[in-house]
Design an enzyme around this catalytic site. Structure first.
Site, PDB file in Angstrom:
ATOM      1  N   SER A   5      33.160 -41.465  22.929  1.00 55.52           N
ATOM      2  CA  SER A   5      33.474 -40.098  22.539  1.00 55.52           C
ATOM      3  C   SER A   5      32.488 -39.133  23.213  1.00 55.52           C
ATOM      4  O   SER A   5      32.372 -39.138  24.431  1.00 55.52           O
ATOM      5  CB  SER A   5      33.462 -39.989  21.015  1.00 55.52           C
ATOM      6  OG  SER A   5      34.095 -38.811  20.583  1.00 55.52           O
ATOM      7  N   ASP A  61      44.856 -41.530  21.439  1.00 48.73           N
ATOM      8  CA  ASP A  61      43.594 -41.018  20.898  1.00 48.73           C
ATOM      9  C   ASP A  61      43.770 -39.561  20.456  1.00 48.73           C
ATOM     10  O   ASP A  61      44.122 -38.711  21.263  1.00 48.73           O
ATOM     11  CB  ASP A  61      42.501 -41.108  21.958  1.00 48.73           C
ATOM     12  CG  ASP A  61      41.101 -40.960  21.383  1.00 48.73           C
ATOM     13  OD1 ASP A  61      40.902 -40.068  20.530  1.00 48.73           O
ATOM     14  OD2 ASP A  61      40.214 -41.723  21.788  1.00 48.73           O
ATOM     15  N   HIS A  67      40.859 -43.629  17.882  1.00 49.02           N
ATOM     16  CA  HIS A  67      39.807 -43.032  18.691  1.00 49.02           C
ATOM     17  C   HIS A  67      38.991 -44.138  19.357  1.00 49.02           C
ATOM     18  O   HIS A  67      38.173 -44.794  18.726  1.00 49.02           O
ATOM     19  CB  HIS A  67      38.913 -42.167  17.794  1.00 49.02           C
ATOM     20  CG  HIS A  67      37.926 -41.335  18.536  1.00 49.02           C
ATOM     21  ND1 HIS A  67      38.222 -40.640  19.684  1.00 49.02           N
ATOM     22  CD2 HIS A  67      36.612 -41.074  18.280  1.00 49.02           C
ATOM     23  CE1 HIS A  67      37.162 -39.980  20.099  1.00 49.02           C
ATOM     24  NE2 HIS A  67      36.175 -40.242  19.263  1.00 49.02           N
TER      25      HIS A  67
END
Length: 514
Positions: free
Chosen positions: A227, A453, A483
């Site tokens: 991320s 995602d 995610h």
């Protein structure tokens, strides 16, 4: 504020633990010579501090080995490397395999920005058992986070009120209240942490990582970024391309977007995840308890949120579930397909007037523990984002953008559009419109994008590959939900990532896993 537009990762394990426990009861080398030569004093790890999320000391690893913690000194101001220092909190699990085959340290950043790596690595540690055979697994609290000179803003009681407020204003009075509350939050950050706010940019954290590389004794930085950790990794590769070892970016932040473009992309991403949830629920053999068709599921959620705006329902006593908290909780549940069952149960309860599950999901997003204490993720998230991002959006600008955001997502559009005012009154100017991740001369970086995602939409992976430069980024696609990809335990993704990190085998560009 740590909502989906600003927070680029979710504490997924923390969410599961919180729900379970609650429901049971209810470049160049960086740094000064003295700093690069420092010796780390590794000891047993204490329980995470409140700013790291609290809890108990990490349990031993499956083989009985214990996690070890240390602190590293780094300059407070990298423009003055011989000046005052701060302490960076580190954690590691030493390599479990043949010492003769040890590659070095593998440094993790799990995202946020603002997430504590010291708390996250033990929570996810078993996912990386195979990688530990040849690496020491290492993570850290980036500067401004947790025990690394953590930024402080409002207290727990103030944050309870802050996250209950209406974050999708419909009239002038509500807009004024939102802007006043945001200004008060930002002023509290300046009052309590003013000396650190100019020094928590992603470029500062990247320089800390290169100092870390040297202190750990590694010639190259081997890195696993998830991320926001992909943005941090990209910035590191730009600053120190010759120091990049084997690196993986998973759940990739699009480095080409402004904050506005990123928020709009997330509106589309969360809407797609919600669409997928609704389709999955209504396609099961058993009846979907929250709707008869995908559109019915979404219509019922929209109706619930409209009711909550007018009349909140009981949540986690003594708090009530507001429209904003419910929206935040729904978004949190979409970070992982594993949490769709919580979303289903939470919606069922909310339709019956019980908002506990959705509020627990929202609490997890905001860093609130079951005892009412907040980690500093909200403060650190604001400090890092607002120091990185130069755009400052006015209420008038946001109002003009709301229709476009609403078209992208009827459910999340307003919420994400209004999140753009969070840096408007920030005390420190932002560095740039977007990060520079060009890394000519770097070793290959494996860039993994997930088509489902919600928080870092799939298109960002290809743009990261292009931005890194020719011959650097290698794209791998995972056709899945949630995610990130490696944490899904998909065998194809695992084989590609492990093969690169452990053996140096670079997958063919454009490889697709499903």
């Amino acid at each position: 504020m740590p909502n989906p537009a600003r927070l680029r990762a979710a504490a997924l394990t923390a969410t599961a633990l919180l729900l379970t426990s609650a429901l049971a009861g209810c470049g160049e080398d960086a740094g000064d010579e003295d700093l690069t030569g420092q010796k780390l004093d590794w000891e047993g790890c204490p329980a995470p501090s409140a700013s790291e999320g609290g809890g108990t000391a990490p349990s031993p690893l499956p083989d009985g080995d214990r996690w070890q913690c240390a602190t590293m000194k780094a300059p407070r101001d990298w423009a003055d490397p011989k000046g005052d220092t701060i302490k960076i909190a580190l954690i590691r699990a030493e390599a479990s395999g043949d010492p003769g085959r040890r590659i070095g340290s593998l440094v993790f950043n799990f995202g946020g920005p603002g997430g504590s790596g010291v708390s996250a690595l033990p929570a996810f540690g078993e996912d990386y058992t195979t990688l530990r055979t040849r690496y020491d697994l290492v993570s850290f609290d980036p500067r401004g986070v947790g025990r690394s000179a953590g930024v402080k803003c409002e207290n727990d009681q103030q944050l309870d009120a802050y996250f209950q407020q209406d974050m999708t204003p419909d009239d002038a009075a509500e807009r004024t209240t939102l802007l006043d509350n945001t200004e008060a939050f930002n002023a509290a950050c300046q009052k309590r942490s003013g000396t650190m706010l100019p020094h928590v940019r992603t470029t500062d954290a990247a320089r800390d990582m290169d100092l870390m590389r040297q202190v750990l004794g590694d010639t190259k930085l081997h890195y696993f970024g998830i991320s926001y950790g992909t943005e941090l990794g990209g910035v590191y590769a730009h600053l120190f391309p010759k120091n990049v070892g084997r690196a993986v970016f998973d759940a990739v932040v699009d480095p080409t977007q402004t904050p506005e473009q990123g928020a709009l992309g997330q509106a589309r991403g969360f809407q797609l995840a919600l669409d997928n949830f609704a389709q999955d629920c209504t396609s099961q053999a058993e009846d979907c308890p929250v709707g008869d068709t995908p559109q019915d599921v979404k219509d019922r959620i929209a109706a619930l949120l409209k009711r909550l705006e007018a009349k909140p329902i009981p949540g986690v006593f003594p708090r009530v579930l507001t429209q904003s908290a419910a929206t935040n909780g729904i978004a949190q549940s979409l970070y992982s397909k594993d949490f769709w069952e919580y979303l289903t149960e939470g919606l069922e309860q909310a339709y019956d007037g019980d908002g506990r599950i959705l509020m627990l999901l929202s609490d997890s997003m905001n860093g609130r523990s079951a005892n009412g204490e907040y980690s500093n993720i909200a403060a650190a998230n604001a400090a890092i984002n607002c120091s990185d991002d130069s755009p400052r959006y006015s209420a008038e600008q946001v109002e003009g953008k709301v229709p476009e955001f609403r078209a992208a997502s009827p459910l999340f559009g307003d919420f994400l559009a209004w999140s753009m005012v969070s840096c408007t009154d920030w005390a420190v100017p932002g560095a740039a419109d977007r990060p520079d991740v060009g890394a000519a001369g770097s070793a290959p970086i494996l860039v993994v994008g997930n088509t489902g995602d919600p928080a870092t939409p799939y298109e960002g992976a290809r743009r990261m590959v292009t931005a890194l430069g020719k011959g650097v980024g290698v794209e791998l696609t995972y056709r899945g939900q949630g995610h990130g990809a490696y944490g899904s335990k998909n065998t194809c993704v695992r084989a590609a990532v492990d093969g690169y990190l452990l053996e140096g085998r670079v997958p063919a560009a454009g490889t697709v896993c499903s």
